[in-house]
Design a protein around this motif. Structure first.
Motif, short mmCIF file in Angstrom:
data_model
loop_
_atom_site.label_atom_id
_atom_site.label_comp_id
_atom_site.label_asym_id
_atom_site.label_seq_id
_atom_site.Cartn_x
_atom_site.Cartn_y
_atom_site.Cartn_z
N SER A 35 0.47 -1.35 0.31
CA SER A 35 0.16 -0.19 0.35
C SER A 35 0.85 1.33 -0.19
O SER A 35 0.61 2.60 -0.61
N VAL A 36 2.45 0.83 0.41
CA VAL A 36 3.43 2.33 0.50
C VAL A 36 4.36 2.00 -0.33
O VAL A 36 4.61 2.91 -0.74
N MET A 37 4.24 0.79 -1.06
CA MET A 37 5.50 0.74 -1.37
C MET A 37 4.89 1.99 -3.27
O MET A 37 6.54 2.46 -3.30
N PRO A 38 4.51 1.93 -3.33
CA PRO A 38 5.14 3.34 -4.88
C PRO A 38 5.10 4.34 -4.43
O PRO A 38 6.31 5.04 -5.00
N LEU A 39 4.80 5.26 -2.83
CA LEU A 39 5.73 6.38 -2.59
C LEU A 39 6.41 6.30 -2.02
O LEU A 39 7.22 7.02 -1.15
N PHE A 40 6.98 4.60 -1.34
CA PHE A 40 8.43 4.58 -1.05
C PHE A 40 9.78 4.56 -1.76
O PHE A 40 10.18 5.27 -2.24
N MET A 41 8.76 4.12 -3.44
CA MET A 41 9.04 3.78 -4.27
C MET A 41 9.99 5.57 -4.94
O MET A 41 11.74 6.14 -5.09
N GLU A 42 8.31 6.42 -4.28
CA GLU A 42 9.47 7.41 -5.70
C GLU A 42 9.80 8.37 -4.72
O GLU A 42 11.22 9.52 -4.95
N THR A 43 9.58 8.48 -3.14
CA THR A 43 10.09 9.77 -2.48
C THR A 43 11.44 8.86 -1.75
O THR A 43 12.48 10.20 -1.75
N GLU A 44 11.42 7.90 -1.79
CA GLU A 44 13.19 7.58 -1.08
C GLU A 44 14.05 6.92 -1.61
O GLU A 44 15.68 7.22 -1.63
N LEU A 45 13.45 6.70 -3.32
CA LEU A 45 14.42 5.41 -3.86
C LEU A 45 14.64 6.18 -5.19
O LEU A 45 15.09 6.32 -6.32
N ILE A 161 -2.92 3.21 7.47
CA ILE A 161 -3.28 4.86 8.24
C ILE A 161 -2.89 5.40 9.77
O ILE A 161 -2.24 5.64 9.85
N ALA A 162 -3.22 4.06 10.66
CA ALA A 162 -3.14 4.17 11.89
C ALA A 162 -2.27 4.42 12.42
O ALA A 162 -1.38 5.41 13.17
N ILE A 163 -1.36 3.24 11.99
CA ILE A 163 0.27 3.64 11.78
C ILE A 163 1.11 4.60 11.99
O ILE A 163 2.20 5.27 13.44
N LEU A 164 0.81 5.00 10.48
CA LEU A 164 1.01 6.18 9.95
C LEU A 164 1.31 7.47 10.92
O LEU A 164 1.49 8.57 11.07
N THR A 165 -0.24 7.50 11.24
CA THR A 165 -0.73 8.77 11.70
C THR A 165 -0.26 9.18 12.90
O THR A 165 -0.56 10.02 13.72
N PHE A 166 -0.38 7.77 14.21
CA PHE A 166 -0.51 8.24 15.64
C PHE A 166 0.64 7.73 15.86
O PHE A 166 1.61 7.26 17.20
N SER A 167 2.10 7.26 15.25
CA SER A 167 3.74 6.83 15.46
C SER A 167 4.54 7.63 14.21
O SER A 167 4.17 8.18 13.73
N ASP A 168 5.67 7.48 15.10
CA ASP A 168 6.26 7.82 14.09
C ASP A 168 7.46 6.83 13.17
O ASP A 168 8.36 6.49 12.59
N THR A 169 6.67 5.71 13.07
CA THR A 169 7.14 4.75 12.68
C THR A 169 6.97 4.90 10.79
O THR A 169 6.57 5.48 10.13
N SER A 170 8.32 3.90 10.37
CA SER A 170 8.80 4.01 8.79
C SER A 170 8.33 3.47 8.21
O SER A 170 7.23 2.18 8.78
N PHE A 171 8.55 3.75 6.74
CA PHE A 171 7.99 2.53 5.69
C PHE A 171 8.71 1.58 5.75
O PHE A 171 8.36 0.05 5.84
N ARG A 172 9.72 1.57 6.53
CA ARG A 172 10.93 -0.13 6.46
C ARG A 172 10.40 -0.60 8.08
O ARG A 172 10.60 -1.70 7.33
N ASP A 173 10.17 0.47 8.76
CA ASP A 173 9.32 -0.45 9.73
C ASP A 173 8.07 -1.17 9.75
O ASP A 173 8.07 -2.03 10.11
N LEU A 174 6.72 -0.91 8.84
CA LEU A 174 6.57 -1.67 8.36
C LEU A 174 6.66 -2.28 7.55
O LEU A 174 5.72 -3.80 7.61
N PHE A 175 7.54 -2.41 6.78
CA PHE A 175 8.15 -3.76 6.23
C PHE A 175 8.52 -4.69 6.98
O PHE A 175 8.09 -6.34 7.02
N VAL A 257 -0.06 12.22 1.97
CA VAL A 257 0.37 11.03 2.27
C VAL A 257 0.25 10.05 3.54
O VAL A 257 0.45 9.29 3.23
N GLU A 258 0.03 10.60 4.00
CA GLU A 258 -0.28 10.19 5.62
C GLU A 258 -1.80 9.27 5.67
O GLU A 258 -1.96 8.12 6.22
N ASN A 259 -2.28 9.00 4.22
CA ASN A 259 -3.24 8.90 4.13
C ASN A 259 -3.65 7.93 2.58
O ASN A 259 -4.79 7.68 2.52
N ILE A 260 -2.41 8.22 1.79
CA ILE A 260 -2.55 7.11 1.42
C ILE A 260 -2.83 6.18 1.37
O ILE A 260 -3.95 5.17 0.07
#
Length: 406
Positions: A35-45, A161-175, A257-260
């Motif tokens: 669910s976040v892979m397109p943005l991860f690839m676009e913004t971080e890579l 959505i909950a994790i990205l909204t209410f914590s400092d969790t990164s995309f990599r932590d989600l993985f 981005v937070e609600n993507i």
């Protein structure tokens, strides 16, 4: 025929429910990554949207290409559960690898490995559902497992959505977190699913049983109705490109981005709400009429995505896009299970998925170019036009009634 002694819940065998729950957990894990892979690839890579789309198309083709072999292996060795176990194990192991990705090419190889695991699962899983389900509830069985899988997807999207909204969790932590539900899925599958016993074991000679070789003759045993379903699949699936373009479309009209992950949440709610009820409906009326409703949903989705300029309306298009998949995938696999003997069912699903994969590769490869050159409206209207043509092909190719195999 499969054993009729298995316990049932709401009219469906226990094994169907467990396979559905396993699919729920696997999809929950997968959506936490993709669910976040397109943005991860676009913004971080630093990947372009065309690169994202083409990677989507290629890795999905890899997944669908593998399915013809995994289905055939399940047929040959008469053990679909063992093949599925390999797929679920690989799915669990590959999730934490995404957290270590440092480049687009790294993501490409990891996604390919993840899609290989998906490909290993698909054909033997759908064949096993067909083996477990009595003829009169196949549509309901495929619809239920599809609904439970998509329930996992929107639960996963909600968690993201909950994790990205209410914590400092990164995309990599989600993985990394995605490994947990994938592990639970493997345990549930190993201890909860039992391969059914068939009186009509696979129709092989003693020499073939001993050699355990791939049988090219299996393709000759697939009947004319089956191949007409494949032709229809080849036409319709050209309308379907990677879901990354849904994410980009909603992002362009202003979603943060937070609600993507709302995109995948709404997308999967669409699948969840229609797959089981319309799958069950197809057990009591012509499956092709139910399939036609899925084609109409795709037409509406394409038109909505093409012309809407507000987040809410584009999200309606996302919902319709998901709903069409919930209908069409459940009905296509039900039709294939109907017309295919048990002993070559895995091979039949493998061919089906190979065609879907080729179409996905073609459509996703060109989707980015169409978007960049002609705009998003042309891309989504092209999808709607192909779906409209498929409506006519449906009634030309598929008979009103098909003889159901055991």
């Amino acid at each position: 025929m499969p054993s009729t002694n298995e316990k049932k819940f709401l009219g469906l065998p226990k094994g169907i429910w467990i396979l559905g729950l396993v699919g729920l957990l696997i999809n929950l894990a997968t959506i936490m990554v993709f669910s976040v892979m397109p943005l991860f690839m676009e913004t971080e890579l630093g990947a372009s949207r065309t690169e994202v789309g083409r990677i989507d198309g290629f890795v999905e083709f890899v997944s669908y290409f593998i399915r013809i072999f995994s289905g055939a292996v399940g047929d040959i060795f008469q053990n679909r559960k063992a093949v599925l176990g390999v797929g679920y194990t690989l799915s669990m192991l590959v999730k934490p690898m995404f957290a270590m990705a440092g480049s687009v090419i790294w993501i490409f190889w990891i996604r390919s490995l993840d899609r290989i695991s998906n490909g290993i699962q698909a054909s033997p899983r759908d064949a096993l559902i067909g083996d477990l389900a009595p003829k009169g509830v196949r549509g309901a069985s495929y619809g239920l497992t599809k609904s439970l899988k998509t329930a996992g997807s929107f639960i996963g999207a909600g968690l993201v959505i909950a994790i990205l909204t209410f914590s400092d969790t990164s995309f990599r932590d989600l993985f990394l977190y995605a490994t947990i539900p994938a592990g639970f899925a493997l345990v549930l599958f190993v201890f909860g699913v039992k391969e059914p016993q068939h009186k009509d074991k696979f129709v092989l000679t003693d020499k073939q049983k001993h050699e355990k070789k791939f049988r090219w003759s299996a393709f000759k045993e697939l009947n004319g109705t089956y191949w007409k379903i494949i032709i229809l699949t080849a036409i319709f699936q050209l309308a379907h490109f990677g879901e990354s373009y849904l994410v980009f479309r909603v992002r362009d009209v202003g979603l943060s981005v937070e609600n993507i992950s709302l995109v995948m949440l709404v997308f999967n709610i669409g699948q969840f709400l229609v797959a089981y009820p319309l799958g069950r409906l197809s057990d009591t009326m012509e499956r092709r009429k139910v399939l036609l409703s899925g084609f109409f949903l795709m037409i509406l989705a394409g038109i909505t995505m093409a012309y809407s300029g507000e987040v809410f309306l584009v999200m309606v298009g996302v919902f319709l896009w998901g709903a069409h998949i919930g209908v069409t995938q459940a009905i296509f696999v039900s039709l294939i299970s109907d017309v295919t003997p048990q002993y070559i069912r895995g091979t039949a699903f493998g061919v089906f998925y190979l065609i879907v994969g080729i179409d996905m590769f073609i459509s996703s490869w060109f989707a980015g170019t169409i978007w960049d050159v002609y705009g998003h409206s042309t891309l989504f209207l092209t999808s709607a036009a192909i779906s409209l043509f498929s409506c006519f092909a449906l009634f030309l190719l598929i008979p009103s009634q098909v003889k159901k195999q055991s």
